[in-house]
Write an enzyme that holds these catalytic residues in place. Structure first.
Site, PDB file in Angstrom:
ATOM      1  N   GLY A 268       0.897  -1.134   0.029  1.00 25.58           N
ATOM      2  CA  GLY A 268       0.219   0.156  -0.071  1.00 25.58           C
ATOM      3  C   GLY A 268       0.910   1.207  -0.026  1.00 25.58           C
ATOM      4  N   CYS A 269       0.345   2.276   0.576  1.00 16.35           N
ATOM      5  CA  CYS A 269       1.107   3.524   0.576  1.00 16.35           C
ATOM      6  C   CYS A 269       2.431   3.595   1.252  1.00 16.35           C
ATOM      7  CB  CYS A 269       0.109   4.562   1.227  1.00 16.35           C
ATOM      8  SG  CYS A 269       1.146   6.194   1.456  1.00 16.35           S
ATOM      9  N   PHE A 270       3.470   3.854   0.578  1.00 14.85           N
ATOM     10  CA  PHE A 270       4.834   3.619   1.302  1.00 14.85           C
ATOM     11  C   PHE A 270       4.875   4.710   2.652  1.00 14.85           C
ATOM     12  CE2 PHE A 270       6.244   6.267  -2.832  1.00 14.85           C
ATOM     13  CZ  PHE A 270       5.732   7.121  -2.430  1.00 14.85           C
TER      14      PHE A 270
END
EC number: 1.8.4.11
Length: 173
Positions: A10-12
């Site tokens: 997902g979002c880093f």
């Protein structure tokens, strides 16, 4: 001694802090991997045309923290049953992937995925893919260490993930 692990979950922004806190972690860099153009920008990756996935590149000392330990941390940060993104982040650039950098990492990743599948922790199939590492491109500087730079925003974006972790990972597997 140094080794590199690359994980997409997902979002880093939400994937740095869980690894950053352990002894033996030398660096955790937010970036993009798995695509077909060199040096993509955040805007290009978000557009979905580059084929890249947001990921973190973790440089670690395997004498202090093992790849298996990193895999255990990784599984507990993601929803391994969601192939189309993670939490509020949707699309291919947010898919969960373990990118292995050598045959040993591939074998360990496959074994850990099998162990998670056999644990019965999740009702749905484990869909996280295990793929050979491709070139990793560091994301723009404002994405690095986001949880430190913007803690309030980080906590807002991380809340759905944290709720999932609390519900599914009270005990390790």
């Amino acid at each position: 001694m140094k080794e590199v692990a690359i994980f997409a979950g997902g979002c880093f922004w939400c994937m740095v802090q869980p690894f950053d806190q352990y002894p033996g972690i030398l660096s955790v860099i937010s970036g993009y991997t798995g695509g077909h153009i060199e040096n993509p920008t955040y805007e290009q990756v978000c557009s979905g045309v580059t084929g890249h996935t947001e990921a973190v590149e973790i440089t670690f000392n395997p004498e202090i923290i093992t790849y298996n330990e990193l895999l255990n941390i990784y599984w507990q940060q993601t929803d391994p049953t969601d192939a189309f993104g993670q939490f509020e982040d949707r699309g291919d650039s947010y898919r969960p992937v373990i990118f292995y950098t050598n045959d040993s990492q591939k074998e360990l990743a496959l074994k850990s995925k099998q162990a998670l599948t056999e644990s019965g922790r999740f009702m749905n199939p484990i869909v996280t893919t295990i793929e050979a590492a491709k070139p990793f491109y560091k994301a723009e500087e404002y994405h690095q260490d986001f949880y430190k730079k913007a803690p309030n925003r980080y906590h807002l974006t991380h809340q759905n993930r944290q709720d999932f972790i609390d519900d599914h990972w009270k005990e390790s597997f």
